[in-house]
Scaffold this motif. Structure first.
Motif, PDB file in Angstrom:
ATOM      1  N   LYS A   1      56.522  -8.692  -9.231  1.00  0.00           N
ATOM      2  CA  LYS A   1      56.985  -9.989  -9.730  1.00  0.00           C
ATOM      3  C   LYS A   1      58.124  -9.766 -10.739  1.00  0.00           C
ATOM      4  CE  LYS A   1      53.090 -13.023  -9.005  1.00  0.00           C
ATOM      5  NZ  LYS A   1      53.562 -13.758  -7.841  1.00  0.00           N
ATOM      6  N   PRO A   2      59.105 -10.688 -10.774  1.00  0.00           N
ATOM      7  CA  PRO A   2      60.273 -10.504 -11.655  1.00  0.00           C
ATOM      8  C   PRO A   2      59.888 -10.288 -13.116  1.00  0.00           C
ATOM      9  CG  PRO A   2      60.635 -12.330 -10.149  1.00  0.00           C
ATOM     10  CD  PRO A   2      59.233 -11.881  -9.930  1.00  0.00           C
ATOM     11  N   ALA A   3      58.841 -10.982 -13.586  1.00  0.00           N
ATOM     12  CA  ALA A   3      58.455 -10.849 -15.002  1.00  0.00           C
ATOM     13  C   ALA A   3      58.060  -9.404 -15.318  1.00  0.00           C
ATOM     14  CB  ALA A   3      57.293 -11.779 -15.305  1.00  0.00           C
ATOM     15  N   LEU A   4      57.426  -8.743 -14.365  1.00  0.00           N
ATOM     16  CA  LEU A   4      57.007  -7.350 -14.591  1.00  0.00           C
ATOM     17  C   LEU A   4      58.219  -6.413 -14.480  1.00  0.00           C
ATOM     18  CD1 LEU A   4      53.618  -7.330 -12.628  1.00  0.00           C
ATOM     19  CD2 LEU A   4      53.955  -7.419 -15.088  1.00  0.00           C
ATOM     20  N   ILE A   5      59.127  -6.728 -13.554  1.00  0.00           N
ATOM     21  CA  ILE A   5      60.344  -5.908 -13.421  1.00  0.00           C
ATOM     22  C   ILE A   5      61.134  -5.947 -14.727  1.00  0.00           C
ATOM     23  CG2 ILE A   5      62.553  -5.658 -12.194  1.00  0.00           C
ATOM     24  CD1 ILE A   5      61.149  -6.806  -9.707  1.00  0.00           C
ATOM     25  N   GLN A   6      61.201  -7.159 -15.298  1.00  0.00           N
ATOM     26  CA  GLN A   6      61.949  -7.311 -16.567  1.00  0.00           C
ATOM     27  C   GLN A   6      61.352  -6.450 -17.678  1.00  0.00           C
ATOM     28  OE1 GLN A   6      62.095 -11.458 -17.542  1.00  0.00           O
ATOM     29  NE2 GLN A   6      63.802 -11.862 -16.154  1.00  0.00           N
ATOM     30  N   ARG A   7      60.052  -6.248 -17.620  1.00  0.00           N
ATOM     31  CA  ARG A   7      59.408  -5.426 -18.653  1.00  0.00           C
ATOM     32  C   ARG A   7      59.544  -3.934 -18.352  1.00  0.00           C
ATOM     33  NH1 ARG A   7      53.440  -7.507 -19.231  1.00  0.00           N
ATOM     34  NH2 ARG A   7      53.347  -5.589 -20.435  1.00  0.00           N
ATOM     35  N   GLY A   8      60.196  -3.618 -17.243  1.00  0.00           N
ATOM     36  CA  GLY A   8      60.433  -2.215 -16.901  1.00  0.00           C
ATOM     37  C   GLY A   8      59.255  -1.562 -16.190  1.00  0.00           C
ATOM     38  N   ILE A   9      58.283  -2.381 -15.801  1.00  0.00           N
ATOM     39  CA  ILE A   9      57.118  -1.824 -15.111  1.00  0.00           C
ATOM     40  C   ILE A   9      57.517  -1.414 -13.694  1.00  0.00           C
ATOM     41  CG2 ILE A   9      54.864  -2.483 -14.125  1.00  0.00           C
ATOM     42  CD1 ILE A   9      54.457  -4.071 -16.775  1.00  0.00           C
ATOM     43  N   ARG A  10      57.006  -0.280 -13.254  1.00  0.00           N
ATOM     44  CA  ARG A  10      57.360   0.238 -11.932  1.00  0.00           C
ATOM     45  C   ARG A  10      56.166   0.131 -10.983  1.00  0.00           C
ATOM     46  NH1 ARG A  10      59.644   4.362 -15.032  1.00  0.00           N
ATOM     47  NH2 ARG A  10      57.775   5.594 -14.627  1.00  0.00           N
ATOM     48  N   LEU A  11      56.515  -0.074  -9.718  1.00  0.00           N
ATOM     49  CA  LEU A  11      55.478  -0.144  -8.683  1.00  0.00           C
ATOM     50  C   LEU A  11      55.641   1.032  -7.731  1.00  0.00           C
ATOM     51  CD1 LEU A  11      53.318  -1.619  -6.854  1.00  0.00           C
ATOM     52  CD2 LEU A  11      55.263  -2.763  -5.773  1.00  0.00           C
ATOM     53  N   ASP A  12      54.582   1.785  -7.521  1.00  0.00           N
ATOM     54  CA  ASP A  12      54.569   2.818  -6.479  1.00  0.00           C
ATOM     55  C   ASP A  12      53.595   2.351  -5.424  1.00  0.00           C
ATOM     56  OD1 ASP A  12      55.567   4.615  -8.843  1.00  0.00           O
ATOM     57  OD2 ASP A  12      55.832   5.779  -6.997  1.00  0.00           O
ATOM     58  N   ARG A  13      54.101   2.229  -4.219  1.00  0.00           N
ATOM     59  CA  ARG A  13      53.296   1.603  -3.171  1.00  0.00           C
ATOM     60  C   ARG A  13      53.294   2.522  -1.964  1.00  0.00           C
ATOM     61  NH1 ARG A  13      52.091  -3.817  -1.641  1.00  0.00           N
ATOM     62  NH2 ARG A  13      52.584  -4.234   0.532  1.00  0.00           N
ATOM     63  N   LEU A  14      52.121   2.824  -1.475  1.00  0.00           N
ATOM     64  CA  LEU A  14      52.069   3.636  -0.249  1.00  0.00           C
ATOM     65  C   LEU A  14      50.859   3.259   0.589  1.00  0.00           C
ATOM     66  CD1 LEU A  14      49.698   5.939  -0.762  1.00  0.00           C
ATOM     67  CD2 LEU A  14      51.479   7.076  -1.992  1.00  0.00           C
ATOM     68  N   ILE A  15      50.939   3.631   1.838  1.00  0.00           N
ATOM     69  CA  ILE A  15      49.817   3.359   2.736  1.00  0.00           C
ATOM     70  C   ILE A  15      48.776   4.446   2.533  1.00  0.00           C
ATOM     71  CG2 ILE A  15      49.118   3.261   5.155  1.00  0.00           C
ATOM     72  CD1 ILE A  15      51.950   2.173   5.745  1.00  0.00           C
ATOM     73  N   ASP A  16      47.576   4.025   2.216  1.00  0.00           N
ATOM     74  CA  ASP A  16      46.497   4.988   2.051  1.00  0.00           C
ATOM     75  C   ASP A  16      46.160   5.619   3.405  1.00  0.00           C
ATOM     76  OD1 ASP A  16      45.534   5.532  -0.445  1.00  0.00           O
ATOM     77  OD2 ASP A  16      44.244   3.771  -0.542  1.00  0.00           O
ATOM     78  N   PRO A  17      45.966   6.930   3.453  1.00  0.00           N
ATOM     79  CA  PRO A  17      45.542   7.524   4.727  1.00  0.00           C
ATOM     80  C   PRO A  17      44.053   7.237   4.950  1.00  0.00           C
ATOM     81  CG  PRO A  17      45.705   9.201   3.034  1.00  0.00           C
ATOM     82  CD  PRO A  17      46.102   7.913   2.377  1.00  0.00           C
TER      83      PRO A  17
END
Lengths: 331, 315
Positions: free
Chosen positions: A52-68
């Protein structure tokens, strides 16, 4: 992290937080440096697959991957009511599987953080097949038709009975967690679509594992995550000699076992993949299992956490992390 | 007094023995078998049998009971089945955090409930009395769980007055920072029933002849309340206080879990989830011991608040 020696951090504090709300609020306040995002909070953090933009603005990063990993329904093949290899029993099991609405499961339970995967070997694991087409997709009309054909007639109470007139009910085993209560409700809804009585068996997780290994579970939605990135780690779940170990469906079929044993002597190859496809199809045709979903792992990290990169199998990323104290809020 | 204490401690032994038997057989019946989870994902029946042997749960029941009694007597409850940490070590490290929550909560709850009970007793039947009674009923009707979830969101996350959760190695920081919100929320829930109860005790005393006599002799309202009514009302209050500590521990199961507070409550919840019977049995025994000790302390406290009570002697 370039040029830095590892590890950079003296102490890693891994907190097992039972309540996901506490974890989510705590991360929001900057008390946690990183967090595995629980499915129920995905709508608050993500729009689709983006932060969400509000979290991006706070510099929070998302790491997203498909779980095996896979989530799969299984039915105990040794169960006196649902087990066995007669045409009626196979049809009953296939009908039950076809009444499961996987898309609804993804929407309601996983809040969109999963996707339909019908193949026993998930994405990212050697031997997976993204083009596999299941014969057990959600189709309650077809499932009811199958039951009608096989003589599962409805009794005066409106619920189906076995072809010999005896009562029919499906016992579904889940744990005591709140998410599993939702699973119960979904299963009840699925079985109502077929006019089959639903019974809930609630056990603590260790007791479920025990019952499963003793072939006492009638039906369950189970899960498996890769220990090593090879299809064998998943296919062994239905190998006959693994009954009382990982073969919770207690499935023993000489044809299946022989094919599986053949793959054990083969390297990862197109030939082995062909056999894997045969094995997967046999599981569906015999009404042993229905692979339902694979999950997406979302990890959020604060702007002051450096060096994090999600890895599908390796959990020990700690030595590659660093903290930028200039960005971290003072307690 | 010493003779009374020895007699009471002696009397605790059969009670504790009964609790030990109950705990042992109950957990053997419903406790479950942790070997299947401890063995891991790729375990064979032989692996599971080995783990059951290591845990001693393949031995005859009487032998397991004997081991359990020996563990209690020696204070060594063996290792946790899920973390392999010695249970006594777990208790040593977890009791402190729990007490950081429970002791301030107990002191505050008693002080606030008694003072408010005195206040509403002084204005019995007034708007203040009725409003507080209605508010108490409303507060009691909502689960602690709801207070914590809402409290964490509003006071910790939105207003930022407190941390959402946490724990420090320093007692002062815990008391002034991390324990504040859990204690205040616990107080909100626990003070309401105590207030209603203590109000009844005080009102019972306010209606007595000796109070009427004191008033007739010209004693002021505050003197009647504090010197006469409260001293007599303290007798049932002290008795109830002795039984409060184990009850507070029950609340700690929820509070510690939601605040991720590393105390006895959280470890007990985790032990139950993991079928860690060793830890759960030891925690249950500890609660039983707290109950019995609470009773004893209440009896001892009575001798201080009521001069008519003479422990071990003629009354």
């Amino acid at each position: 992290m370039k040029g830095k020696t590892i590890p950079q951090i003296d102490r890693i504090d891994i907190q097992v937080i039972e309540e996901s709300q506490s974890a989510w609020l705590s991360f929001g306040k900057g008390e946690l440096d990183m967090i595995g995002l629980a499915g129920q909070f995905a709508p608050m953090a993500l729009t689709g697959d983006r932060l969400k933009p509000a979290l991006i603005q706070r510099g929070i990063r998302l790491d997203r991957l498909i779980d095996p990993s896979i989530a799969y329904y299984f039915i105990n093949q040794q169960d006196p009511v649902l087990g066995g290899m007669s045409r009626e029993r196979i049809a009953l099991r296939r009908a039950i599987f076809m009444a499961q609405n996987d898309e609804e499961m993804i929407r309601v339970i996983h809040k969109g953080q999963a996707f339909r995967n019908a193949y026993p070997i998930p994405d990212g694991v050697e031997g997976s097949d993204p083009n596999y087409r299941s014969v057990l997709n959600y189709n309650p009309r077809e499932a009811n038709h199958l039951l009608d054909q096989m003589g599962y007639a409805k009794g005066p109470d409106g619920y189906r009975r076995l072809p010999d007139g005896k009562p029919l009910s499906v016992r579904y085993t889940t744990s005591l967690s709140s998410q599993d209560r939702e699973l119960d409700e979904m299963m009840k809804k699925s079985l109502d679509r077929l006019s089959i009585h639903f019974e809930s068996e609630k056990l603590k997780f260790p007791e479920i594992i025990k019952a499963e290994r003793q072939c006492r579970v009638q039906m369950r939605l189970s899960g498996w995550i890769a220990d090593y990135p090879d299809g064998d780690n998943f296919m062994q779940l239905w190998y006959g000699p693994h009954i009382h170990e990982n073969n919770g469906s207690c499935y023993q079929d000489p044809v299946w076992d022989r094919l599986y044993e053949k793959t054990l002597t083969m390297p990862a190859s197109l030939q082995r993949d062909t056999i894997y496809r045969q094995l997967a199809r046999l599981l569906e045709l015999n009404g042993v299992t229905k692979v339902s979903t694979s999950h997406i792992r979302n990890v959020l990290s604060q702007p002051w956490l450096l060096g994090y990169k999600a890895h599908p199998i390796l959990p020990s990323v700690w030595s590659y992390l660093d903290i930028d104290d200039t960005q971290r809020p003072k307690p | 007094m010493i003779a009374y204490l020895i007699r009471r401690i002696w009397q605790m032994i059969p009670t504790l023995l009964g609790v030990v038997l109950l705990v042992f057989f109950l957990f053997n019946w419903v406790g479950g078998d942790p070997a299947y989870v401890l063995a891991g994902k790729m375990a064979s029946p032989e692996d599971i049998a080995n783990i059951r042997h290591q845990l001693g749960i393949d031995r005859p029941l009487w032998e397991q009971l004997w081991i359990f009694i020996r563990q209690i007597v020696s204070g060594d409850f063996g290792d946790s089945w899920s973390t392999h940490e010695p249970v006594s070590q777990i208790f040593r490290t977890r009791l402190g955090p729990s007490m950081t929550l429970l002791i301030p909560l107990m002191i505050l709850e008693t002080a606030v409930a008694v003072l408010m009970a005195l206040l509403v007793s002084a204005f019995r039947g007034s708007l203040l009395d009725r409003s507080l009674m209605v508010a108490s009923t409303m507060v009691m009707s909502i689960s602690l769980l709801v207070y914590i979830i809402v409290g964490q969101y509003v006071f910790a996350s939105v207003l930022g007055w407190f941390p959402v959760k946490g724990w420090s190695q320093q007692l002062s920081q815990n008391l002034t920072t991390y324990a504040v919100l859990p204690v205040l929320l616990g107080l909100l829930v626990s003070v309401a029933p105590s207030l209603r109860l203590y109000r009844t005790f005080i009102l019972d005393e306010v209606g007595q002849d000796y109070v009427r006599t004191a008033r007739a002799k010209g004693a002021s309202n505050s003197r009647v309340l504090f010197r006469h009514s409260l001293r007599n009302a303290l007798i049932p209050i002290v008795t109830i206080l002795g039984l409060t500590l184990p009850g507070l521990f029950g609340g700690a199961l929820i509070t510690e879990t939601l605040f991720n507070y590393p105390g006895m409550g959280l470890i007990t919840v985790q032990a139950v989830q993991n079928n860690d019977v060793n830890t759960v049995m030891a925690a249950t025994l500890l609660i039983a011991l707290m109950t019995i000790t609470g009773n004893l302390l209440a009896d001892l406290g009575l001798s201080f608040v009521d001069p008519r009570v003479r422990l071990g002697g003629k009354s």
